[in-house]
Design an enzyme around this catalytic site. Structure first.
Site, PDB file in Angstrom:
ATOM      1  N   TYR A 103       1.006  -1.306  -0.015  1.00 21.17           N
ATOM      2  CA  TYR A 103      -0.168  -0.197   0.051  1.00 21.17           C
ATOM      3  C   TYR A 103       0.935   1.195   0.010  1.00 21.17           C
ATOM      4  O   TYR A 103       1.955   1.271   0.552  1.00 21.17           O
ATOM      5  CB  TYR A 103      -0.702   0.036   1.265  1.00 21.17           C
ATOM      6  N   TYR A 142      -0.740  -9.895   1.053  1.00 18.54           N
ATOM      7  CA  TYR A 142       0.432  -9.405   1.874  1.00 18.54           C
ATOM      8  C   TYR A 142       0.419  -9.878   3.220  1.00 18.54           C
ATOM      9  O   TYR A 142      -0.813 -10.196   3.816  1.00 18.54           O
ATOM     10  CB  TYR A 142       0.378  -7.937   1.818  1.00 18.54           C
ATOM     11  N   ARG A 152      -2.888 -11.827   4.129  1.00 18.07           N
ATOM     12  CA  ARG A 152      -4.450 -11.248   3.809  1.00 18.07           C
ATOM     13  C   ARG A 152      -4.567 -11.882   2.339  1.00 18.07           C
ATOM     14  O   ARG A 152      -3.708 -11.625   1.509  1.00 18.07           O
ATOM     15  CB  ARG A 152      -4.374  -9.748   3.632  1.00 18.07           C
ATOM     16  N   HIS A 155      -7.438  -8.467  -2.016  1.00 22.33           N
ATOM     17  CA  HIS A 155      -8.802  -7.745  -1.770  1.00 22.33           C
ATOM     18  C   HIS A 155      -8.638  -6.247  -2.220  1.00 22.33           C
ATOM     19  O   HIS A 155      -7.611  -5.547  -2.238  1.00 22.33           O
ATOM     20  CB  HIS A 155      -9.531  -7.778  -0.226  1.00 22.33           C
ATOM     21  N   HIS A 157     -10.640  -2.742  -0.846  1.00 19.88           N
ATOM     22  CA  HIS A 157     -11.661  -2.046  -0.047  1.00 19.88           C
ATOM     23  C   HIS A 157     -12.615  -1.424  -0.692  1.00 19.88           C
ATOM     24  O   HIS A 157     -12.475  -0.419  -1.658  1.00 19.88           O
ATOM     25  CB  HIS A 157     -10.894  -1.267   0.940  1.00 19.88           C
TER      26      HIS A 157
END
Lengths: 233, 200
Positions: A103, A142, A152, A155, A157
């Protein structure tokens, strides 16, 4: 005239305290939530026109000088209420990791590369039928510190408003057949298997663009209004 | 292309996670335009301009630097900027919605106007209040609460505050600083001073 929203629908949501997800342990209320009747304050909600969204905000692959690295995908679907009605003019905001699972955030120290051509945020407004569409890059899995070898599932959000403050929803869209599902306490915080399945997008071959991008469909379902309207003054 | 099949149920909520800032609250720190700021103020808005400040704490009393707060409120005349509210809206550009992320010390603030009186479902007046949604890492679904104001006599007769045990009402009441248009309200996600959250 406004409409009341049944609270039964909320059973699909995770419980605030899901101990397998460690961050919830000190952030979930200990005391029971206090039920209340919906008033105008809950039944009204922010309505956003197109002025919030710039042209191109729904294409995360063209926000920078060059092409992002990764697998280009189309993510599209309808925002509907649980009675099947499309929710028009609903702002949909997304944020996500890049193809390497990193991110753009000062606290993401995962040793995977940042992509100068991908920063991972987009927004759009659903049309008259509730339809929305994004072009983006498939995010990578990640690691995170929740438990040993925790990763995780990939995905995206999503944040959606709907018609009322009580239809406000933040969720995560997952990808079909991810091998990390059984091990992810956030995904599994949703107790009901069918409800969990509603967070998984479907591969949409029909809307794949040949030689350019794969496509995933993700329909977002918000709480539905009761048939009986409530008069107000 | 829209099918008419009734869905099987709603999409469940998931946490915003720790990394929402770029997308939702860039606030000039990231090169993404803000959809929202922490101010609801518009040039034409009438009413008393106020600021609400506070901090957010977890169950250990540790400040929470990664929550996002959203407020929604009526204008000073008690009208909502929503087509469902059929009453006239005197403040044409006032939206009544704002969004704020906490900083590294758990601080938040909103600049807004003091809302007016909004009726409850029976038509009885509610004390001036702002609705507040709390999103954060560790929070699988956002929490819903309200902000009331310490200098409002109407609090004593408010039908929603009446649902709250008397010794917990202070967790919903922003306290006015003497002589200033400034109110303070800390939020506690858990613990002895836990903020009252509502099931809506």
């Amino acid at each position: 005239m406004t409409f009341i929203y049944p609270t039964d629908s909320n059973k699909a949501h995770p419980l605030p305290l899901s101990p397998e997800y460690k961050s919830s342990i000190k952030r979930a209320p200990n005391k029971p939530l206090i039920p209340m009747r919906h008033t105008l304050s809950e039944l009204t909600g922010p309505v956003y026109g197109h002025e919030t969204v710039r042209q191109g905000d729904n294409d995360l692959t063209t926000q920078h000088a060059g092409e992002p690295i990764g697998e280009r995908i189309i993510v599209h679907g309808h925002v509907r209420d649980e009675d099947g009605r499309g929710v028009p003019n609903s702002l949909v905001e997304i944020w996500q990791a890049n193809a390497c699972g990193r991110y753009v955030h000062v606290r993401d120290q995962h040793p995977a590369p940042l992509d100068p051509n991908f920063t991972g945020a987009g927004r759009t407004v659903s049309d008259a039928d509730g339809y929305y569409r994004f072009v983006t890059i498939k995010p990578g899995a990640y690691p995170w510190g929740n438990h040993h070898n925790a990763w995780r599932p990939a995905h995206i959000h999503l944040s959606v408003f709907g018609r009322s403050f009580v239809t406000r929803l933040v969720t995560q869209m997952y990808f079909p057949a991810d091998p990390l599902f059984p091990f992810d306490p956030i995904f599994n915080s949703v107790p009901d298997e069918k409800a969990r399945a509603r967070m998984v997008s479907s591969f949409d071959l029909e809307n794949t663009q040949p030689e350019w991008a794969l496509c995933y469909r993700f329909d977002i379902v918000l709480r539905g209004k009761n048939a009986t309207p409530m008069e107000n003054h | 292309m829209q099918d008419s099949v009734k869905p099987n149920g709603i999409t469940p909520s998931q946490t915003v996670g720790p990394f929402f800032k770029y997308g939702l609250t860039p606030n000039g720190e990231y090169a993404w335009n803000d959809a929202f700021t922490s101010s609801t103020l518009t040039p034409d808005v009438s009413g008393d301009r106020i600021r609400i400040e506070g901090r957010v704490f977890d169950g250990d009393g540790v400040v929470v630097p990664d929550v996002m707060l959203e407020i929604w409120q009526a204008d000073a005349q008690g009208r909502f900027a929503d087509p469902q509210d059929k009453r006239a809206l005197p403040n044409a550009s006032f939206r009544g919605f704002a969004r704020c992320g906490t900083d590294k010390d758990g601080n938040y603030s909103f600049d807004t106007i003091k809302p007016g009186v909004v009726p409850d479902p029976d038509g009885k007046p509610q004390a001036p209040h702002i609705v507040l949604a709390v999103f954060g890492r560790g929070m699988l679904r956002h929490l819903y609460t309200r902000i009331y104001f310490s200098d409002e006599a109407g609090n004593a007769a408010d039908p929603v505050l009446a649902l709250v045990p008397a010794d917990r009402r202070a967790t919903l009441t922003a306290v006015r600083e003497a002589g200033k248009p400034l109110y303070r309200l800390d939020l506690h996600l858990q613990g002895d001073n836990e903020t009252v959250f509502f099931d809506v």
